[in-house]
Scaffold this motif. Structure first.
Motif, short mmCIF file in Angstrom:
data_model
loop_
_atom_site.label_atom_id
_atom_site.label_comp_id
_atom_site.label_asym_id
_atom_site.label_seq_id
_atom_site.Cartn_x
_atom_site.Cartn_y
_atom_site.Cartn_z
N ASP A 30 0.86 -1.19 0.00
CA ASP A 30 0.00 0.00 0.00
C ASP A 30 0.89 1.23 0.00
O ASP A 30 1.42 1.63 1.04
N LEU A 31 1.07 1.83 -1.17
CA LEU A 31 1.99 2.96 -1.28
C LEU A 31 1.51 4.16 -0.45
O LEU A 31 2.32 4.95 0.02
N GLY A 59 10.67 2.58 1.76
CA GLY A 59 9.82 3.76 1.64
C GLY A 59 9.93 4.37 0.26
O GLY A 59 10.52 3.79 -0.67
N ILE A 60 9.35 5.54 0.12
CA ILE A 60 9.36 6.27 -1.15
C ILE A 60 10.33 7.44 -1.01
O ILE A 60 10.17 8.30 -0.13
N LYS A 61 11.33 7.47 -1.85
CA LYS A 61 12.33 8.54 -1.84
C LYS A 61 12.03 9.49 -3.00
O LYS A 61 12.02 9.08 -4.16
N GLU A 62 11.79 10.75 -2.66
CA GLU A 62 11.39 11.74 -3.65
C GLU A 62 12.60 12.57 -4.08
O GLU A 62 13.30 13.14 -3.25
N PHE A 63 12.82 12.63 -5.39
CA PHE A 63 13.90 13.42 -5.97
C PHE A 63 13.31 14.38 -7.01
O PHE A 63 12.23 14.15 -7.54
N ARG A 64 14.08 15.41 -7.31
CA ARG A 64 13.68 16.39 -8.32
C ARG A 64 14.89 16.73 -9.18
O ARG A 64 15.96 17.08 -8.67
N LEU A 65 14.73 16.59 -10.49
CA LEU A 65 15.75 16.98 -11.44
C LEU A 65 15.18 18.03 -12.39
O LEU A 65 14.09 17.83 -12.97
N GLU A 99 17.79 -0.98 -1.58
CA GLU A 99 17.04 -1.99 -2.31
C GLU A 99 15.66 -2.17 -1.68
O GLU A 99 15.52 -2.28 -0.47
N GLY A 100 14.65 -2.16 -2.52
CA GLY A 100 13.28 -2.26 -2.06
C GLY A 100 12.58 -0.93 -1.92
O GLY A 100 11.35 -0.88 -1.85
N ASP A 101 13.33 0.17 -1.88
CA ASP A 101 12.73 1.50 -1.86
C ASP A 101 12.09 1.81 -3.21
O ASP A 101 12.44 1.22 -4.24
N TYR A 102 11.19 2.79 -3.20
CA TYR A 102 10.64 3.34 -4.43
C TYR A 102 11.31 4.69 -4.70
O TYR A 102 11.45 5.52 -3.81
N VAL A 103 11.72 4.86 -5.94
CA VAL A 103 12.27 6.13 -6.39
C VAL A 103 11.14 6.90 -7.07
O VAL A 103 10.52 6.39 -8.01
N GLU A 104 10.85 8.08 -6.58
CA GLU A 104 9.82 8.92 -7.19
C GLU A 104 10.46 10.22 -7.66
O GLU A 104 10.83 11.07 -6.85
N LEU A 105 10.63 10.33 -8.95
CA LEU A 105 11.35 11.46 -9.54
C LEU A 105 10.40 12.43 -10.21
O LEU A 105 9.58 12.03 -11.05
N THR A 106 10.54 13.70 -9.86
CA THR A 106 9.89 14.77 -10.60
C THR A 106 10.90 15.32 -11.59
O THR A 106 11.95 15.84 -11.19
N LEU A 107 10.61 15.19 -12.88
CA LEU A 107 11.49 15.67 -13.94
C LEU A 107 10.88 16.92 -14.55
O LEU A 107 9.73 16.91 -14.98
N LEU A 144 7.77 10.20 -12.27
CA LEU A 144 7.98 8.78 -12.51
C LEU A 144 8.28 8.09 -11.19
O LEU A 144 9.07 8.59 -10.39
N ARG A 145 7.67 6.93 -10.97
CA ARG A 145 7.99 6.13 -9.79
C ARG A 145 8.38 4.72 -10.24
O ARG A 145 7.73 4.12 -11.08
N PHE A 146 9.49 4.21 -9.68
CA PHE A 146 9.88 2.83 -9.93
C PHE A 146 10.46 2.22 -8.67
O PHE A 146 10.97 2.93 -7.80
N LYS A 147 10.40 0.90 -8.59
CA LYS A 147 10.93 0.19 -7.44
C LYS A 147 12.39 -0.19 -7.70
O LYS A 147 12.72 -0.70 -8.77
#
Length: 365
Positions: A30-31, A59-65, A99-107, A144-147
Motif C-alpha cells: 500500500d503505497l 519507503g518512497i524517496k522523492e527526488f527532483r531533477l 534496495e526495495g525502496d521506491y524512487v519517485e522522480l519529478t522531472l 515517474l515512480r519505480f521500485k
C-alpha cells in the motif's frame, strides 16, 4: 548520516533486508501508507546525506531533477560546450536509495529550454527504463515512480529517441543512482564494509569541431551546434574526455579531500564509452567492477574497467598522505584530453610503506 562527503556508519539487522526482498517478489504494498522522504540532491562529486545500512522498512524517496540547456566551460582554455544537463551539472547528481525502496522522480523541463527530454534509469524495470513515460516538452514536468529491485550503481541518461539519444548523452545528460543493500555493503565473505567518505566521478566525452584555424567552435545553443557536433561524433574521436564536466574540475583547490586511515567509496560512471580508472599510488581494496553489489567485490585491483553505459564502485583506505592522481589509464585521455582528478590526503607519512633511501645525485665514478 552523510554530511557533504563524510559518512557516519549505521548498523542494521536482517529484518529490513527480508522486508525488502518480500516487497520485490511479493504483492504490491500500500503505497499510500509508506513513509516518504524528500531528498535534496547535491552537486557532484559530493553525495547527499544517506544511511549506509538501514533498519527501516522500504519507503518512497522523492527526488527532483531540473533540465538545463546551457553553455559549460570544459577546459582550462575557456572552451565552451553547448551542454544539456540534469540540475545544471555534468554529470547529474548521484541519487542514493536502498534496495526495495521506491524512487519517485519529478522531472522538470523549463520553458527556457528548446528541446524535448526524458530520463532512462538503468536501475529501473520496464518502459525503456522510464524513458517511454517521461518524454516532456519545454514548459512541462512529469513524475515517474519505480521500485529499486537490484542493488548496485547504475547510470541514468536522457534518451529522447533516434540520433537525439547519443547527442543528448554526450552533451552532458547523464548521471548515476546507487541502490545500497539494506544491510550495507559486504565483502566476498559477507563481512560488513563501510566508508568514511563517498565521491561521485562522472566521466564525460565531448565532441567539439574546430574551425579552419584549428580553434574549437562555440555555439549559442545546443541546437545551433547539432549538425557539426554530430559529424564529429560519428567519427568516434572525442575532443575532450573529462571528469565532472571539465578538465581540471577535480584538481587543485577542487581536489577531493581525505585523511590517512579513512576509507573512501568512489562511484565512477561512463554513459557512453569504456574507461579504465586507476588511482596512482593506491589500489582498489574492494571493487564492484560491474557495479552490482549482489556480486562479490574483486580485491586489490590496480586498474578496473567501467563499461560504457555503466557505473562501478571502488573502496580504498588511504595509507599515505599526499596528492593522488585518479586517472583514466588510457593515458592519452588522462593527460592530453583531460580525464584526471586528484585526491588530497592529509596525515603522517609511513616510511615502512615507502621511503626515499637516497636523494638524487651524481652517479658514482
Amino acid at each position: 548520516m552523510l554530511t557533504g562527503a563524510t559518512v557516519l556508519a549505521s548498523s542494521s539487522d536482517g529484518m529490513a533486508a527480508k522486508a525488502a526482498e518480500a516487497q520485490v517478489d511479493g504483492p504490491a504494498p500500500d503505497l499510500a501508507s509508506m513513509q516518504r522522504e524528500k531528498v535534496a540532491l547535491v552537486d557532484p562529486p559530493f553525495v547527499h546525506p544517506h544511511e549506509q545500512a538501514t533498519k527501516a522498512t522500504p519507503g518512497i524517496k522523492e527526488f527532483r531533477l531540473v533540465i538545463e540547456e546551457k553553455p559549460l566551460v570544459i577546459d582550462q582554455d575557456g572552451t565552451t560546450y553547448p551542454a544539456m544537463t540534469f540540475n545544471g551539472t555534468v554529470p547529474g547528481p548521484l541519487m542514493v536509495v536502498h534496495e526495495g525502496d521506491y524512487v519517485e522522480l519529478t522531472l522538470v523541463n523549463p520553458d527556457t529550454n528548446a528541446m524535448q527530454h526524458n530520463i532512462d534509469f538503468h536501475a529501473a524495470t520496464g518502459g525503456l527504463g522510464g524513458g517511454a513515460l517521461t518524454l516532456i516538452n519545454p514548459g512541462e514536468q512529469t513524475v515517474l515512480r519505480f521500485k529499486a529491485t537490484r542493488a548496485g550503481v547504475f547510470v541514468y541518461h536522457c534518451a529522447p529517441g533516434g540520433p537525439m539519444i547519443p547527442w543528448h548523452v554526450v552533451s552532458g545528460m547523464n548521471g548515476a543512482i546507487m541502490v545500497l543493500p539494506r544491510e550495507g555493503l559486504k565483502d566476498e565473505a559477507g563481512n560488513s564494509l563501510r566508508y568514511d567518505r563517498i565521491y561521485y566521478i562522472g566521466e564525460q566525452d565531448f565532441y567539439l569541431p574546430r574551425d579552419s584555424k584549428g580553434v574549437f567552435k562555440s555555439y549559442a545553443s545546443p541546437g545551433d551546434g547539432y549538425e557539426e557536433i554530430m559529424e564529429v561524433m560519428t567519427k568516434l574521436v572525442p575532443s575532450h574526455v573529462v571528469f565532472n564536466g571539465a578538465a581540471g574540475a577535480l584538481t587543485g583547490d577542487k581536489a577531493m579531500a581525505a585523511k590517512v586511515g579513512e576509507t573512501v567509496l568512489i562511484v565512477h560512471s561512463q554513459a557512453n564509452r569504456d574507461s579504465r580508472p586507476h588511482l596512482i599510488g593506491g589500489h582498489g581494496d574492494h571493487v564492484w567492477e560491474q557495479g552490482k553489489f549482489d556480486n562479490p567485490p574483486a580485491k586489490n585491483l590496480e586498474t578496473w574497467l567501467v563499461r560504457g553505459g555503466s557505473a562501478a564502485a571502488a573502496l580504498y583506505k588511504f595509507r599515505q598522505p599526499g596528492i593522488y592522481a585518479y586517472v583514466n589509464h588510457n593515458l592519452i585521455e588522462a593527460v592530453i584530453l583531460g580525464a584526471t582528478a586528484h585526491f588530497m590526503v592529509e596525515g603522517d607519512w609511513n616510511d615502512d610503506l615507502m621511503k626515499q633511501v637516497s636523494a638524487p645525485g651524481p652517479i658514482p665514478a
